[in-house]
Design a protein around this motif. Structure first.
Motif, PDB file in Angstrom:
ATOM      1  N   LYS A 299       0.815  -1.120   0.017  1.00 39.49           N
ATOM      2  CA  LYS A 299       0.016  -0.092   0.007  1.00 39.49           C
ATOM      3  C   LYS A 299       0.635   1.287   0.074  1.00 39.49           C
ATOM      4  O   LYS A 299       2.269   1.295  -0.105  1.00 39.49           O
ATOM      5  CB  LYS A 299      -0.909   0.107   1.157  1.00 39.49           C
ATOM      6  N   ASP A 301       1.348   3.656   2.187  1.00 38.70           N
ATOM      7  CA  ASP A 301       2.134   3.811   3.306  1.00 38.70           C
ATOM      8  C   ASP A 301       3.530   3.244   3.325  1.00 38.70           C
ATOM      9  O   ASP A 301       4.478   3.723   3.677  1.00 38.70           O
ATOM     10  CB  ASP A 301       1.580   3.548   4.572  1.00 38.70           C
ATOM     11  N   PRO A 698      -1.636  -4.394  14.537  1.00 37.09           N
ATOM     12  CA  PRO A 698      -2.461  -4.024  13.563  1.00 37.09           C
ATOM     13  C   PRO A 698      -3.407  -2.975  14.049  1.00 37.09           C
ATOM     14  O   PRO A 698      -4.272  -2.442  13.257  1.00 37.09           O
ATOM     15  CB  PRO A 698      -3.275  -5.123  13.333  1.00 37.09           C
ATOM     16  N   LEU A 700      -2.858   0.055  15.264  1.00 34.99           N
ATOM     17  CA  LEU A 700      -2.311   1.468  14.825  1.00 34.99           C
ATOM     18  C   LEU A 700      -2.215   1.502  13.235  1.00 34.99           C
ATOM     19  O   LEU A 700      -1.577   0.427  12.674  1.00 34.99           O
ATOM     20  CB  LEU A 700      -1.053   1.643  15.498  1.00 34.99           C
ATOM     21  N   TYR A 701      -2.409   2.682  12.911  1.00 36.94           N
ATOM     22  CA  TYR A 701      -1.860   2.981  11.497  1.00 36.94           C
ATOM     23  C   TYR A 701      -0.478   3.197  11.502  1.00 36.94           C
ATOM     24  O   TYR A 701       0.023   3.502  12.549  1.00 36.94           O
ATOM     25  CB  TYR A 701      -2.860   4.256  11.003  1.00 36.94           C
ATOM     26  N   ARG A 702       0.127   3.240  10.377  1.00 37.50           N
ATOM     27  CA  ARG A 702       1.627   3.425  10.360  1.00 37.50           C
ATOM     28  C   ARG A 702       2.043   4.877  10.671  1.00 37.50           C
ATOM     29  O   ARG A 702       2.873   5.226  11.670  1.00 37.50           O
ATOM     30  CB  ARG A 702       2.134   3.273   8.849  1.00 37.50           C
ATOM     31  N   SER A 703       1.214   5.676  10.254  1.00 40.61           N
ATOM     32  CA  SER A 703       1.432   7.191  10.680  1.00 40.61           C
ATOM     33  C   SER A 703       1.357   7.425  12.067  1.00 40.61           C
ATOM     34  O   SER A 703       1.941   8.073  12.751  1.00 40.61           O
ATOM     35  CB  SER A 703       0.438   8.066  10.067  1.00 40.61           C
ATOM     36  N   VAL A 704       0.250   6.839  12.733  1.00 38.10           N
ATOM     37  CA  VAL A 704       0.157   6.795  14.272  1.00 38.10           C
ATOM     38  C   VAL A 704       1.368   6.227  14.978  1.00 38.10           C
ATOM     39  O   VAL A 704       1.837   6.590  16.053  1.00 38.10           O
ATOM     40  CB  VAL A 704      -1.307   6.167  14.606  1.00 38.10           C
ATOM     41  N   SER A 731       1.277  -4.704   4.297  1.00 37.15           N
ATOM     42  CA  SER A 731       0.249  -3.763   4.554  1.00 37.15           C
ATOM     43  C   SER A 731      -0.884  -4.096   4.848  1.00 37.15           C
ATOM     44  O   SER A 731      -1.797  -3.439   5.380  1.00 37.15           O
ATOM     45  CB  SER A 731       0.089  -2.890   3.199  1.00 37.15           C
ATOM     46  N   SER A 732      -1.141  -5.441   5.299  1.00 33.87           N
ATOM     47  CA  SER A 732      -2.407  -6.011   5.661  1.00 33.87           C
ATOM     48  C   SER A 732      -2.396  -6.560   7.180  1.00 33.87           C
ATOM     49  O   SER A 732      -3.161  -6.037   7.991  1.00 33.87           O
ATOM     50  CB  SER A 732      -2.742  -7.246   4.692  1.00 33.87           C
ATOM     51  N   ARG A 734       0.169  -6.552   9.306  1.00 36.92           N
ATOM     52  CA  ARG A 734       0.992  -5.632  10.271  1.00 36.92           C
ATOM     53  C   ARG A 734       1.434  -6.023  11.662  1.00 36.92           C
ATOM     54  O   ARG A 734       1.547  -5.196  12.473  1.00 36.92           O
ATOM     55  CB  ARG A 734       0.317  -4.137  10.107  1.00 36.92           C
TER      56      ARG A 734
END
Length: 812
Positions: A299, A301, A698, A700-704, A731-732, A734
């Protein structure tokens, strides 16, 4: 009225003169009111007219008439029959015609007596003339009987048909017909079976011949792939010096060519294959362009993260709808995902997916057209040869057959023996229980000083088990004998034979009670079954309580040169059977000893026809380095090397076998000009771990996740060339990440690594969160500075003691 018209029409023939048309009109008019047409024909003869009138006037007498049939015969003198015959008049002929099959039926079945209702018989006779061409059905004949139930009981008795008149003849005919039918049916079935057998044999033969043709075609094709690979490998070896110094394109295919059963047992197999995404960092050489074949779709990110990490524009993950004229000149790397990942099972290795992805192959073929290029595979698979032949580029790695032979634990011991390096006492190629017990008893008698024995499966993914010989009952007795005879006398077979026999008796019970598998949750019985099916080795564990293990990654160049790419000390679990990470550089072995060992092993591999990337393990039995054992050998690109490539790219450092990891420092650092001129590089130490797992990642988003790390001071400083780096794999799911910690001392690197794990776990976990993690094991291991040598041990211990380390421990 239609009859009247017909009669008038035929009046010329004289028929109409014999009828009374006035009476007919009266009857027809009367029948219209009753919705019923009744036609009475009256003859001019008064006698006949009188008889017809008498039958019509006495219908009630006819209903009461019955007569008896005994044994299928009618008594002509029966009064009831005579009365019925007289009342029937002109219709007796049709009644007699209907009565004849009834009698035949009763005679055939030997019915003792049947009572016939005359009225029903007359109706049957009238219906017979109008509806049936032959004899009436049996049900109609039985319906005229008064005692239908009794007659039906007689008719339904088995074999009753053969008790009446002509029964013997009917039985003979029936038997003969059954036999003829049986013989005809048997002959027909034999014919059908023969016909089916002929069809089956012919079809099987056709399938066999077709399968043989397909097998021969596949063998010929694979042989051609192998021959073409050998030709291209020779050309690569002849021109390697020129290719290594010029622009070249490396196609990285991190495929794991394990067997089907092993791939199915691996959870998230595509994520496991993508752990070596750090291969992208080989672009730190300006002459290298990298084509990385990714086993999954990434993805945005993930693309942005590696774009910022590699200091370039976003990576180009080509799809089928994109144009094909993009080159590698701008980004120096490109990531491609085979289109077969959307259609094939996840447990297929990456080389097989790429083999069945023609558009991706065409894309790679255009990218490497006119350039020096070669493929760096993972674990060798036969489809690697097919992909290399399809692309027309050489494969820098061992042949699949060679990899299967020497890529096991038993094959590694064969290479070590050929190289002449020391390895633990043991035996390889064990496939039967008797062989295992005999070889283990002999080894235990020959090496009584070894108290721990390892059982390792041949497969790279296989587990291992550990057993302590001190639990054996006769071990103390054997030690007393050894001390009595001495080392020289003990080597004679006559003295060792009774001890071996005694050990053979106790080994089965000893193993079932005290052998414990390390990497699996199964018991010894299940482990032993898998061990004997796959094969394995038995090795001695070192007598020291704190052995150090060193991993080395080599590049066996096609030209014959052996170069070391990375080295480090392994961080092991308390049992010493699980690898949790590594520290760079290694400090357990002196550089001369390490170089001597890997040179001998590399030369032995080159003699066996093994080229490409090789990773090996060496174990020191004590802190004084009195003994070094070669433990294991992997004929593929390792996860440690991929993490090391990311480390070297991010720090722009160099790693040598001289126990040093140096990074260049820029003049922007706060130092004096004189010191900046004198100090061109700084030493750094790093801790690497490629398999960190946490079930809450999983959420948390990568940015967070990165914002959280930044808030806690977890990050990398490119000016000071130290800090923390993360490796993202998918990306799935994580759930897995890799982490690299760089610091100016090994103690700080270890503590920072543990601190980062503690902070991440406390931030992403809660009391309600349920799931697994391996963070705690890493922290417990990092509390002991096992990666440091004896010179730094006291300093590391004092550093650990001075800090309040309890706040970094996990409470899971």
């Amino acid at each position: 009225r239609q009859l009247k018209w017909d009669f008038q029409k035929h009046s010329d023939t004289g028929l109409g003169k014999t009828l009374d048309f006035k009476e007919m009109e009266t009857a027809i008019d009367k029948s219209e009111n009753e919705m019923k047409v009744t036609v009475y024909f009256f003859y001019c003869n008064k006698t006949q007219k009188h008889r017809s009138t008498s039958l019509a006037e006495e219908p009630e007498n006819e209903c009461k008439l019955t007569f008896t049939i005994k044994q299928g015969h009618i008594n002509p003198s029966d009064k009831d029959l005579i009365v019925f015959k007289r009342s029937s008049g002109l219709c007796w002929s049709s009644v007699e015609q209907a009565l004849r099959p009834l009698c035949q039926l009763l005679q055939a079945y030997a019915v003792p007596m049947a009572v016939v209702k005359a009225e029903q018989l007359v109706k049957l006779a009238q219906r017979w003339n109008g509806e049936w061409e032959g004899a009436p059905p049996v049900s109609s004949l039985i319906s005229v009987l008064y005692n239908q139930g009794k007659v039906l009981d007689v008719l339904s008795r088995p074999g009753q048909r053969f008790k009446g008149e002509g029964g013997a003849k009917a039985a003979a005919v029936h038997i003969q017909s059954c036999w003829r039918r049986y013989t005809a049916r048997s002959a027909y079935l034999r014919y059908c079976r023969c016909k089916w057998a002929v069809g089956t044999i012919s079809l099987s033969w056709l399938m066999h011949t077709q399968l043989c043709r397909v097998k021969k075609a596949l063998q010929a094709r694979r042989f051609s792939h192998l021959e073409n690979q050998r030709c291209r490998a020779q050309h690569l070896a002849a021109n390697w010096n020129y290719i290594q110094g010029s622009k070249r394109t490396i196609i990285h295919i991190p495929s794991l060519g394990y067997s089907q059963s092993q791939r199915c047992n691996l959870r998230n197999f595509d994520v496991v294959q993508n752990i070596q995404i750090g291969r992208l960092c080989e672009i730190r050489d300006e002459n290298v362009e990298v084509i990385y074949v990714c086993p999954m779709h990434l993805k945005e990110d993930m693309k942005q993260y590696y774009s910022s990490l590699l200091k370039s524009n976003r990576p180009q993950e080509e799809s089928l709808a994109e144009t094909l004229d993009t080159s590698l000149s701008k980004t120096q790397f490109i990531m491609l995902t085979p289109e077969a990942v959307d259609y094939f099972p996840v447990d297929m290795c990456l080389s097989s997916l790429l083999k069945y992805s023609p558009h991706t192959l065409q894309r790679i073929r255009r990218l490497v057209q006119g350039k020096h290029s070669y493929i760096v595979p993972g674990v060798a698979h036969v489809d690697d040869l097919a992909v290399a032949d399809e692309l027309g580029v050489p494969l820098m790695g061992p042949e699949p057959a060679v990899s299967q032979l020497y890529g096991t634990k038993s094959g590694a011991r064969k290479i070590f023996r050929a190289a002449g390096v020391e390895m633990p006492p043991g035996a390889e190629d064990l496939y039967s229980l008797e062989q295992l017990h005999e070889r283990l008893a002999e080894l235990m008698v020959q090496h009584l000083d070894v108290t721990l024995w390892l059982f390792k499966m041949d497969s790279e993914l296989g587990g291992s088990a550990l057993c302590d010989v001190s639990h054996m009952k006769s071990y103390a007795w054997a030690l007393n004998l050894y001390q009595r005879y001495g080392p020289d006398t003990w080597r004679s077979e006559g003295i060792q034979e009774p001890v071996v026999a005694q050990f053979l008796k106790e080994i089965p019970e000893w193993l079932s009670s005290h052998a414990h598998p390390a990497n699996t949750s199964e018991h010894w019985a299940g482990f032993l079954q898998t061990f004997l099916r796959q094969g394995g080795v038995v090795e001695a564990r070192p007598p020291s309580h704190s052995p150090s293990c060193v991993t080395v990654d080599l590049l066996l160049e096609p030209g014959g040169h052996i170069s070391m790419l990375s080295c480090g000390d392994l961080l092991q679990s308390p049992c010493g059977l699980k690898v949790l990470g590594s520290s760079v550089p290694q400090t357990s072995l002196c550089s001369d000893t390490l170089q001597w060992i890997y040179t001998l092993v590399g030369q032995a591999c080159l003699e066996k026809g093994i080229v490409g990337h090789v990773s090996g393990l060496a174990l020191t039995s004590d802190l004084c380095l009195l003994q070094v054992w070669a433990l294991d050998l992997h004929l593929s690109y390792s996860d440690h090397l991929a993490m090391t490539q990311m480390l070297l790219y991010s720090t722009q450092g160099t790693l040598s076998c001289q126990n040093s990891f140096e990074v260049p420092m820029s003049n922007t650092e706060q130092e004096t000009e004189e010191s900046a001129e004198k100090v061109q590089s700084r030493k750094r130490h790093a801790v690497l771990s490629s398999r960190l797992f946490h079930a809450s990642l999983p959420m948390l988003y990568r940015s967070v996740f990165f914002q959280m790390c930044k808030a806690h001071g977890i990050g990398f400083n490119p000016q000071k060339k130290q800090g923390t780096l993360f490796a993202l794999y998918d990306s799935s799911e994580r759930r897995q990440i890799g982490m690299i910690v760089v610091s100016d001392s090994p103690q700080r690197a270890l503590l920072t690594f543990a601190h980062n794990l503690s902070v991440i776990h406390q931030e992403i976990s809660s009391s309600r969160t349920q799931g697994g993690t391996n963070f705690k094991v890493r922290v417990n291991v990092l509390m002991i500075p096992s990666a440091c040598n004896q010179k730094h041990f006291s300093a590391a211990y004092s550093c650990l003691s001075s800090l309040n380390y309890n706040k970094y421990k996990f409470h899971i």
